[in-house]
Scaffold this motif. Structure first.
Motif, PDB file in Angstrom:
ATOM      1  N   SER A   1       0.574  -1.247  -4.853  1.00 57.97           N
ATOM      2  CA  SER A   1      -0.537  -0.621  -5.574  1.00 57.97           C
ATOM      3  C   SER A   1      -1.582  -0.094  -4.603  1.00 57.97           C
ATOM      4  N   THR A   2      -2.184   1.031  -4.975  1.00 63.66           N
ATOM      5  CA  THR A   2      -3.263   1.588  -4.161  1.00 63.66           C
ATOM      6  C   THR A   2      -4.449   1.895  -5.069  1.00 63.66           C
ATOM      7  N   ASN A   3      -5.545   2.295  -4.444  1.00 66.83           N
ATOM      8  CA  ASN A   3      -6.731   2.641  -5.222  1.00 66.83           C
ATOM      9  C   ASN A   3      -6.524   3.874  -6.089  1.00 66.83           C
ATOM     10  N   ARG A   4      -5.455   4.691  -5.821  1.00 68.25           N
ATOM     11  CA  ARG A   4      -5.300   5.927  -6.587  1.00 68.25           C
ATOM     12  C   ARG A   4      -3.999   5.961  -7.368  1.00 68.25           C
ATOM     13  N   GLY A   5      -3.256   4.849  -7.412  1.00 65.39           N
ATOM     14  CA  GLY A   5      -1.972   4.846  -8.105  1.00 65.39           C
ATOM     15  C   GLY A   5      -1.053   3.853  -7.425  1.00 65.39           C
ATOM     16  N   PHE A   6       0.138   4.322  -7.020  1.00 66.47           N
ATOM     17  CA  PHE A   6       0.985   3.420  -6.223  1.00 66.47           C
ATOM     18  C   PHE A   6       1.721   4.206  -5.156  1.00 66.47           C
ATOM     19  N   ILE A   7       2.270   3.473  -4.185  1.00 63.41           N
ATOM     20  CA  ILE A   7       3.103   4.136  -3.183  1.00 63.41           C
ATOM     21  C   ILE A   7       4.486   3.506  -3.190  1.00 63.41           C
ATOM     22  N   LEU A   8       5.451   4.354  -2.903  1.00 60.35           N
ATOM     23  CA  LEU A   8       6.825   3.901  -2.755  1.00 60.35           C
ATOM     24  C   LEU A   8       7.092   3.904  -1.250  1.00 60.35           C
ATOM     25  N   VAL A   9       7.255   2.706  -0.690  1.00 58.44           N
ATOM     26  CA  VAL A   9       7.357   2.579   0.763  1.00 58.44           C
ATOM     27  C   VAL A   9       8.823   2.437   1.149  1.00 58.44           C
ATOM     28  N   HIS A  10       9.229   3.161   2.153  1.00 57.84           N
ATOM     29  CA  HIS A  10      10.584   2.969   2.671  1.00 57.84           C
ATOM     30  C   HIS A  10      10.518   1.871   3.721  1.00 57.84           C
ATOM     31  N   GLN A  11      11.177   0.773   3.475  1.00 53.32           N
ATOM     32  CA  GLN A  11      10.939  -0.399   4.326  1.00 53.32           C
ATOM     33  C   GLN A  11      11.306  -0.155   5.781  1.00 53.32           C
ATOM     34  N   GLN A  12      12.392   0.557   6.022  1.00 54.78           N
ATOM     35  CA  GLN A  12      12.784   0.769   7.407  1.00 54.78           C
ATOM     36  C   GLN A  12      11.807   1.695   8.127  1.00 54.78           C
ATOM     37  N   LEU A  13      11.453   2.791   7.456  1.00 59.41           N
ATOM     38  CA  LEU A  13      10.586   3.755   8.126  1.00 59.41           C
ATOM     39  C   LEU A  13       9.197   3.163   8.353  1.00 59.41           C
ATOM     40  N   ALA A  14       8.723   2.387   7.369  1.00 63.56           N
ATOM     41  CA  ALA A  14       7.419   1.747   7.540  1.00 63.56           C
ATOM     42  C   ALA A  14       7.476   0.768   8.709  1.00 63.56           C
ATOM     43  N   HIS A  15       8.553   0.020   8.759  1.00 61.08           N
ATOM     44  CA  HIS A  15       8.691  -0.957   9.830  1.00 61.08           C
ATOM     45  C   HIS A  15       8.781  -0.273  11.189  1.00 61.08           C
ATOM     46  N   GLU A  16       9.460   0.885  11.230  1.00 62.52           N
ATOM     47  CA  GLU A  16       9.536   1.636  12.490  1.00 62.52           C
ATOM     48  C   GLU A  16       8.140   1.990  12.996  1.00 62.52           C
ATOM     49  N   ARG A  17       7.276   2.419  12.074  1.00 62.36           N
ATOM     50  CA  ARG A  17       5.902   2.764  12.461  1.00 62.36           C
ATOM     51  C   ARG A  17       5.188   1.535  13.028  1.00 62.36           C
ATOM     52  N   VAL A  18       5.322   0.407  12.315  1.00 57.64           N
ATOM     53  CA  VAL A  18       4.646  -0.823  12.726  1.00 57.64           C
ATOM     54  C   VAL A  18       5.129  -1.256  14.119  1.00 57.64           C
ATOM     55  N   LEU A  19       6.440  -1.237  14.297  1.00 57.56           N
ATOM     56  CA  LEU A  19       6.991  -1.679  15.578  1.00 57.56           C
ATOM     57  C   LEU A  19       6.608  -0.717  16.699  1.00 57.56           C
TER      58      LEU A  19
ATOM     59  N   PHE B   1      -0.952  -0.523   7.282  1.00 58.71           N
ATOM     60  CA  PHE B   1      -2.259   0.083   7.009  1.00 58.71           C
ATOM     61  C   PHE B   1      -3.289  -0.211   8.090  1.00 58.71           C
ATOM     62  N   ASN B   2      -2.898  -0.985   9.090  1.00 58.78           N
ATOM     63  CA  ASN B   2      -3.744  -1.100  10.277  1.00 58.78           C
ATOM     64  C   ASN B   2      -3.403  -0.048  11.318  1.00 58.78           C
ATOM     65  N   SER B   3      -2.330   0.678  11.062  1.00 63.08           N
ATOM     66  CA  SER B   3      -1.906   1.679  12.042  1.00 63.08           C
ATOM     67  C   SER B   3      -2.842   2.883  11.996  1.00 63.08           C
ATOM     68  N   PRO B   4      -3.075   3.507  13.150  1.00 62.05           N
ATOM     69  CA  PRO B   4      -3.878   4.726  13.136  1.00 62.05           C
ATOM     70  C   PRO B   4      -3.186   5.840  12.347  1.00 62.05           C
ATOM     71  N   GLN B   5      -1.877   5.752  12.186  1.00 61.67           N
ATOM     72  CA  GLN B   5      -1.179   6.798  11.440  1.00 61.67           C
ATOM     73  C   GLN B   5      -0.106   6.183  10.546  1.00 61.67           C
ATOM     74  N   PRO B   6      -0.555   5.594   9.419  1.00 64.87           N
ATOM     75  CA  PRO B   6       0.399   4.837   8.609  1.00 64.87           C
ATOM     76  C   PRO B   6       1.434   5.689   7.882  1.00 64.87           C
ATOM     77  N   ASN B   7       1.140   6.973   7.659  1.00 63.15           N
ATOM     78  CA  ASN B   7       1.994   7.700   6.714  1.00 63.15           C
ATOM     79  C   ASN B   7       3.252   8.341   7.287  1.00 63.15           C
ATOM     80  N   THR B   8       3.410   8.319   8.603  1.00 67.58           N
ATOM     81  CA  THR B   8       4.677   8.834   9.149  1.00 67.58           C
ATOM     82  C   THR B   8       5.170   7.947  10.286  1.00 67.58           C
TER      83      THR B   8
END
Ligand code: ADP
Ligand code: MG
Length: 629
Positions: free
Chosen positions: A457-475, A600-607
């Motif tokens: 859930s987000t403040n404007r609706g919801f997001i569908l997160v791709h677990q692998q791609l999100a994890h790639e960003r985090v790592l 969401f702590n990443s400087p660029q969470p969306n890609t």
């Protein structure tokens, strides 16, 4: 005003010209090995010190040079291989431009010893900076020995541009392999620092040479390709489908024994494998095409790795047919049919080739007839531009859009959403500029779908997160920090595993050890082509250290020809991809929570670093609209 134009002195002109031929130590290795082959040698030994920066020495038992020729050989445009422009179209030798020795002598200190069979003694010459310092008789066996010392000693700008020893050594090994593979009837050895023999390749068959060089995993996994036509011969080996790897490592094309890069021919081979290997995997192949030298132009580039075919389409068609035929004959693909696409029969190449008799010869060949018996099309020709472009991209990274290797393609989903999007832009990236910024609501429950997506859930609706791609960003972010100096914790292994690699991979890994250390891997060299894994990142479950390093190398090679990225960047991307949780892995509530808060702590969470979206946003307005609310 005085006149201002002056002729450059010879040695400066030579230095400038040398820039094209000798870009790095490996270029000199290629030229010297080719000269030895051209001289008819049956034994060729290469010695390098300090990755070629200190010494490159090639000793051969070829025909040698006379006293005068030995000196002439170092003049620019001095060659014994062609004497008029027509010869250019009859070239059977590797060299012909007469530039290599002159270039080498312009940028290094060179000594030559050479003796012909008919001479009692040999000649010794010392040259540096294009100036002959000494010439005298010398006692020696028949053949030639060229030693090039301190490359670029007089061109500091170039010397400073050389890469680490490990990386220059990798280039040398690549060039060495390309020549050694093309001449299995010649003995080759490569000796590196501390007299360590890196390669010792006995004379033998092509198959033996391939297995010697690429590794015994190819034993019994190679299929013979052998087709003769009057226009061209194709022979060599292709890997059975099970040898296909995720990287393009072991693919070699030789035209008249010269290693070449050709996206077009590569496509021909790959299309022969269509439907029998995964689309993102690459079969091994070592293929030789021999054809009349007048049908090719190898004069396109000084390093001669690019050539032009008089008739590209016919070469394509035969290469593809030959590989298909081979795969089918060895029952690798029992259901393949041999049909030549009617489109191909319409090609100019087959209808109006070079001469009438050549065409007759080509189309009456066994191979051609085999492929034209039936009339249906199973023969894929890259007339479809976009299809070809994909292959080209592997060679032309500038044209390549960044993409995550092996990650599931997102475009289709994205496109679907775009097409139903009523207009204001459902995607986070587009919408975030408008209105309030997107924030994640950590207190709201998280749901995992199909062990692949997470709904948050987000403040404007919801997001569908791709677990692998999100994890790639985090790592990626985490590893990036580590490489900047915040080294990651290491868990020492109780039972250190040893890792035995192919020589090419060992050279690659050696180059990565320092960075790997910062990322928590403690890997140490352990004799020839071996390493010990002393420790692994503390957050990695123990047990498959070896596999982790091996697959990291594979992944790294994915990027390794991409000049846009530094070694570190390639390593970061490879590591982030490799360690990311893949689709299909169920995640606990805590794991999902941790991942999203890191994201969401990443400087660029969306890609991801490669530019793929990590999530897609669904805004209330958009959702309401869908339901006519
Ligand atoms: P190219 O190979 O294009 O002719 P190079 O500058 O590489 O030009 O070599 C110049 C000439 O020197 C060659 O044409 C050949 O006659 C002679 N040469 C070079 N290397 C050798 C060698 N190892 N053995 C015998 N002759 C050689
Ligand atoms: Mg040459």
């Amino acid at each position: 005003m005085p006149d201002i134009i002056q002729l450059l002195p010879d040695n400066i002109a030579n230095q400038i010209a040398a820039g094209e031929v000798i870009q790095r130590p490996a270029s000199a290795v290629k030229e010297l090995l080719e000269n030895a082959v051209d001289a008819g040698a049956t034994e060729i030994r290469l010695i390098v010190q300090d990755a070629g920066k200190a010494l490159i020495q090639v000793t051969d038992n070829g025909k040698g040079m006379s006293e005068t020729d030995a000196r002439m050989a170092f003049e620019r445009h001095a060659t014994s291989k062609i004497s008029n422009i027509d010869d250019l179209f009859r070239i059977r030798t590797m060299g012909f431009r007469g530039e290599a020795l002159a270039s080498i002598a312009a940028v290094a200190q060179v000594t030559v010893k050479t003796r012909r069979a008919e001479d009692e003694v040999g000649t010794y010459i010392e040259i540096d900076n294009s100036v002959v310092r000494k010439q005298e008789p010398v006692a020696m066996t028949i053949g030639t020995n060229v030693a090039m010392k301190n490359v670029f000693f007089n061109v500091p700008a170039r010397r400073n541009f050389l890469k680490s020893n490990a990386s220059e050594m990798k280039h040398i090994v690549d060039e060495f392999i390309r020549v050694a593979m093309a001449f299995p009837q010649v003995f080759f050895s490569l000796t590196g620092n501390n007299n360590q023999e890196v390669f010792h390749l006995e004379r033998g068959t092509l198959k033996q040479r391939i297995v010697q060089v690429l590794g015994s995993q190819y034993n019994a996994r190679l299929v013979t390709v052998q087709e003769q036509t009057d226009y061209l011969n194709i022979y060599g080996f292709v890997g059975k489908p099970e040898t296909a790897k995720k990287t393009r490592g072991d693919q070699y094309f030789f035209v008249n024994n010269r290693f070449i890069r050709s996206a077009y021919l590569n496509h021909a081979v790959m299309s022969a494998y269509q439907d029998i290997i995964a689309t993102d995997s690459f079969p091994a192949y070592v293929l030789f095409i021999d054809l009349d030298p007048s049908q090719i132009d190898i004069n396109v580039h000084p390093t001669k790795q690019e050539i032009k075919f008089e008739d590209e389409k016919i070469v394509y068609a035969f290469a593809q047919a030959a590989v298909k035929h081979a795969l089918a004959q060895f029952s690798v693909t029992p259901t393949l049919e041999f049909d030549l696409d009617p489109d191909i029969q319409q090609l100019d190449a087959l209808n109006k080739p070079f001469t009438e008799d050549k065409q007759a010869a080509a189309s009456s060949s066994e191979l051609f007839r085999n492929f034209t018996q039936k009339n249906q099309a199973h023969f894929i020709q890259p007339t479809n531009k976009s299809e070809l472009k994909n292959w080209k991209d592997f060679y032309d990274p500038a044209a390549q859009q960044s993409e995550s290797p092996g990650a599931p393609r997102f475009e289709s989903l994205l496109d679907k959403i775009k097409s139903v999007d009523p207009g204001d832009g459902a995607m986070g990236q587009r919408a975030s500029a408008i209105g309030q910024p997107l924030t994640w609501i950590p207190e709201a429950p998280l749901t995992q779908l199909h062990a692949t997506y997470i709904i948050a859930s987000t403040n404007r609706g919801f997001i569908l997160v791709h677990q692998q791609l999100a994890h790639e960003r985090v790592l990626y972010d985490r590893f990036n920090e580590a490489l900047k100096g915040k080294a990651m914790a290491t868990q020492r292994s109780l039972f250190p595993a040893t890792l035995q690699l192919a020589t090419q991979d060992a050279v690659l890994l050696a180059d990565l050890l320092a960075d790997l250390h910062l990322l928590g891997y403690e890997v140490e060299p352990f004799g020839k082509d071996s390493f010990v894994i002393q420790g692994t990142p503390a957050d990695l479950p123990p047990g498959n250290e070896k596999l982790a390093i091996e697959s990291l190398l594979e992944q790294f090679k994915h990027f390794s020809s991409d000049p846009r990225f530094s070694k570190r960047e390639k390593m970061l991307r490879a590591m982030a991809y490799q360690r990311s949780v893949k689709p299909g892995r169920p995640l606990s509530k805590e794991e999902m929570h941790d991942m999203l808060s890191d994201l969401f702590n990443s400087p660029q969470p969306n890609t991801t670093a490669n530019g793929n979206p990590t999530y897609i946003e669904f805004k209330w307005e958009y959702l309401n609209n869908l339901f006519n609310r």
